[in-house]
Design a protein around this motif. Sequence first.
Motif, PDB file in Angstrom:
ATOM      1  N   GLY A  75       0.807  -1.214   0.000  1.00 21.02           N
ATOM      2  CA  GLY A  75       0.000   0.000   0.000  1.00 21.02           C
ATOM      3  C   GLY A  75       0.841   1.266   0.000  1.00 21.02           C
ATOM      4  O   GLY A  75       0.509   2.244  -0.665  1.00 21.02           O
ATOM      5  N   GLU A  76       1.926   1.253   0.752  1.00 17.11           N
ATOM      6  CA  GLU A  76       2.810   2.419   0.783  1.00 17.11           C
ATOM      7  C   GLU A  76       3.518   2.609  -0.553  1.00 17.11           C
ATOM      8  O   GLU A  76       3.642   3.733  -1.039  1.00 17.11           O
ATOM      9  N   LEU A  77       3.989   1.511  -1.142  1.00 17.93           N
ATOM     10  CA  LEU A  77       4.725   1.602  -2.398  1.00 17.93           C
ATOM     11  C   LEU A  77       3.817   2.007  -3.562  1.00 17.93           C
ATOM     12  O   LEU A  77       4.101   2.974  -4.268  1.00 17.93           O
ATOM     13  N   LEU A  78       2.737   1.253  -3.770  1.00 18.93           N
ATOM     14  CA  LEU A  78       1.899   1.426  -4.948  1.00 18.93           C
ATOM     15  C   LEU A  78       0.716   2.363  -4.723  1.00 18.93           C
ATOM     16  O   LEU A  78       0.021   2.724  -5.665  1.00 18.93           O
ATOM     17  N   GLY A  79       0.498   2.744  -3.481  1.00 16.90           N
ATOM     18  CA  GLY A  79      -0.655   3.577  -3.171  1.00 16.90           C
ATOM     19  C   GLY A  79      -1.867   2.713  -2.873  1.00 16.90           C
ATOM     20  O   GLY A  79      -1.851   1.497  -3.047  1.00 16.90           O
ATOM     21  N   ARG A  80      -2.930   3.366  -2.431  1.00 20.41           N
ATOM     22  CA  ARG A  80      -4.160   2.649  -2.117  1.00 20.41           C
ATOM     23  C   ARG A  80      -4.647   1.913  -3.365  1.00 20.41           C
ATOM     24  O   ARG A  80      -4.668   2.491  -4.458  1.00 20.41           O
ATOM     25  N   PRO A  81      -5.021   0.645  -3.244  1.00 19.02           N
ATOM     26  CA  PRO A  81      -5.487  -0.083  -4.428  1.00 19.02           C
ATOM     27  C   PRO A  81      -6.778   0.530  -4.976  1.00 19.02           C
ATOM     28  O   PRO A  81      -7.576   1.101  -4.230  1.00 19.02           O
ATOM     29  N   ASP A  82      -6.995   0.369  -6.280  1.00 23.52           N
ATOM     30  CA  ASP A  82      -8.228   0.856  -6.889  1.00 23.52           C
ATOM     31  C   ASP A  82      -9.413   0.025  -6.388  1.00 23.52           C
ATOM     32  O   ASP A  82     -10.491   0.551  -6.182  1.00 23.52           O
ATOM     33  N   ILE A  83      -9.171  -1.266  -6.208  1.00 25.09           N
ATOM     34  CA  ILE A  83     -10.181  -2.160  -5.643  1.00 25.09           C
ATOM     35  C   ILE A  83      -9.486  -3.085  -4.653  1.00 25.09           C
ATOM     36  O   ILE A  83      -8.429  -3.633  -4.934  1.00 25.09           O
ATOM     37  N   ASN A  84     -10.110  -3.253  -3.501  1.00 23.42           N
ATOM     38  CA  ASN A  84      -9.625  -4.181  -2.478  1.00 23.42           C
ATOM     39  C   ASN A  84     -10.663  -5.294  -2.424  1.00 23.42           C
ATOM     40  O   ASN A  84     -11.749  -5.115  -1.881  1.00 23.42           O
ATOM     41  N   GLN A  85     -10.341  -6.442  -3.011  1.00 22.86           N
ATOM     42  CA  GLN A  85     -11.301  -7.534  -3.145  1.00 22.86           C
ATOM     43  C   GLN A  85     -10.996  -8.628  -2.130  1.00 22.86           C
ATOM     44  O   GLN A  85      -9.880  -9.122  -2.068  1.00 22.86           O
ATOM     45  N   ILE A  86     -12.009  -9.025  -1.358  1.00 23.15           N
ATOM     46  CA  ILE A  86     -11.862 -10.084  -0.369  1.00 23.15           C
ATOM     47  C   ILE A  86     -12.031 -11.429  -1.074  1.00 23.15           C
ATOM     48  O   ILE A  86     -12.939 -11.613  -1.886  1.00 23.15           O
ATOM     49  N   ALA A  87     -11.180 -12.388  -0.745  1.00 27.16           N
ATOM     50  CA  ALA A  87     -11.231 -13.726  -1.345  1.00 27.16           C
ATOM     51  C   ALA A  87     -11.430 -14.767  -0.241  1.00 27.16           C
ATOM     52  O   ALA A  87     -11.585 -14.431   0.930  1.00 27.16           O
TER      53      ALA A  87
ATOM     54  N   TYR B  76      -5.323  -6.920  -4.041  1.00 27.72           N
ATOM     55  CA  TYR B  76      -5.174  -5.488  -4.287  1.00 27.72           C
ATOM     56  C   TYR B  76      -5.167  -5.348  -5.799  1.00 27.72           C
ATOM     57  O   TYR B  76      -4.293  -5.898  -6.467  1.00 27.72           O
ATOM     58  N   ILE B  77      -6.138  -4.621  -6.346  1.00 26.71           N
ATOM     59  CA  ILE B  77      -6.273  -4.504  -7.785  1.00 26.71           C
ATOM     60  C   ILE B  77      -5.989  -3.072  -8.204  1.00 26.71           C
ATOM     61  O   ILE B  77      -6.552  -2.120  -7.649  1.00 26.71           O
ATOM     62  N   TYR B  78      -5.110  -2.945  -9.201  1.00 24.25           N
ATOM     63  CA  TYR B  78      -4.732  -1.652  -9.759  1.00 24.25           C
ATOM     64  C   TYR B  78      -5.041  -1.677 -11.248  1.00 24.25           C
ATOM     65  O   TYR B  78      -4.537  -2.547 -11.966  1.00 24.25           O
ATOM     66  N   PHE B  79      -5.873  -0.744 -11.716  1.00 20.80           N
ATOM     67  CA  PHE B  79      -6.163  -0.660 -13.140  1.00 20.80           C
ATOM     68  C   PHE B  79      -4.972  -0.039 -13.865  1.00 20.80           C
ATOM     69  O   PHE B  79      -4.304   0.844 -13.334  1.00 20.80           O
ATOM     70  N   LEU B  80      -4.742  -0.521 -15.079  1.00 22.15           N
ATOM     71  CA  LEU B  80      -3.589  -0.075 -15.855  1.00 22.15           C
ATOM     72  C   LEU B  80      -3.959   0.895 -16.968  1.00 22.15           C
ATOM     73  O   LEU B  80      -3.087   1.497 -17.577  1.00 22.15           O
ATOM     74  N   GLU B  81      -5.262   1.001 -17.256  1.00 19.09           N
ATOM     75  CA  GLU B  81      -5.697   1.864 -18.354  1.00 19.09           C
ATOM     76  C   GLU B  81      -7.072   2.439 -18.051  1.00 19.09           C
ATOM     77  O   GLU B  81      -7.791   1.955 -17.187  1.00 19.09           O
ATOM     78  N   LYS B  82      -7.420   3.468 -18.802  1.00 25.15           N
ATOM     79  CA  LYS B  82      -8.713   4.134 -18.633  1.00 25.15           C
ATOM     80  C   LYS B  82      -9.834   3.163 -18.997  1.00 25.15           C
ATOM     81  O   LYS B  82      -9.706   2.364 -19.909  1.00 25.15           O
ATOM     82  N   GLY B  83     -10.922   3.266 -18.250  1.00 21.17           N
ATOM     83  CA  GLY B  83     -12.091   2.432 -18.522  1.00 21.17           C
ATOM     84  C   GLY B  83     -13.324   3.043 -17.899  1.00 21.17           C
ATOM     85  O   GLY B  83     -13.307   4.186 -17.431  1.00 21.17           O
ATOM     86  N   THR B  84     -14.393   2.267 -17.857  1.00 24.32           N
ATOM     87  CA  THR B  84     -15.654   2.763 -17.301  1.00 24.32           C
ATOM     88  C   THR B  84     -15.505   3.174 -15.839  1.00 24.32           C
ATOM     89  O   THR B  84     -16.240   4.034 -15.362  1.00 24.32           O
ATOM     90  N   HIS B  85     -14.541   2.576 -15.135  1.00 23.42           N
ATOM     91  CA  HIS B  85     -14.325   2.922 -13.724  1.00 23.42           C
ATOM     92  C   HIS B  85     -13.857   4.372 -13.549  1.00 23.42           C
ATOM     93  O   HIS B  85     -13.978   4.933 -12.472  1.00 23.42           O
ATOM     94  N   CYS B  86     -13.319   4.961 -14.594  1.00 25.04           N
ATOM     95  CA  CYS B  86     -12.842   6.350 -14.508  1.00 25.04           C
ATOM     96  C   CYS B  86     -14.002   7.344 -14.552  1.00 25.04           C
ATOM     97  O   CYS B  86     -14.011   8.318 -13.802  1.00 25.04           O
TER      98      CYS B  86
END
Length: 129
Positions: A68-80, A87-97
């Motif tokens: 979290g410190e290195l990459l920043g707060r994840p875009d989505i934190n999904q429980i499994a 920790y999910i990080y989007f790499l490109e623009k999409g509907t989530h933007c």
Amino acid sequence: MPLIRLFTIFLLIISLSECSSVPDQFGKLDLKKWRGDRGGCNGVRAMLVPDFRAEIQNLKGKTTNTIGELLGRPDINQIADRNQKFYIYFLEKGTHCDQPGMKSNSRSVAIRMSAIGLATEVTFQNGLP
């Protein structure tokens, strides 16, 4: 008297460790640029993918807090299952933007965190894992 001195040293060490700043670089990966492109909406993360891939092995074994410190707060934190999470990080623009909370099929990277809070796996996919 020696106990008070030891306690003072301990407090000094704690306070110094809390003042440490987050690095701007992790190997080849420019963390400042990565963290600055929340959701990958500005296209910066997409350009950083080769540098991110080069550091995957160095991310494994890091704690949840360190990731979290290195990459920043994840875009989505999904429980499994079994107290694991992604920790999910989007790499490109999409509907989530444009529509936060909407399902997105944009390219993303998922970091699987074990039940004890260590990064165990890094995968690339479209959308969520």
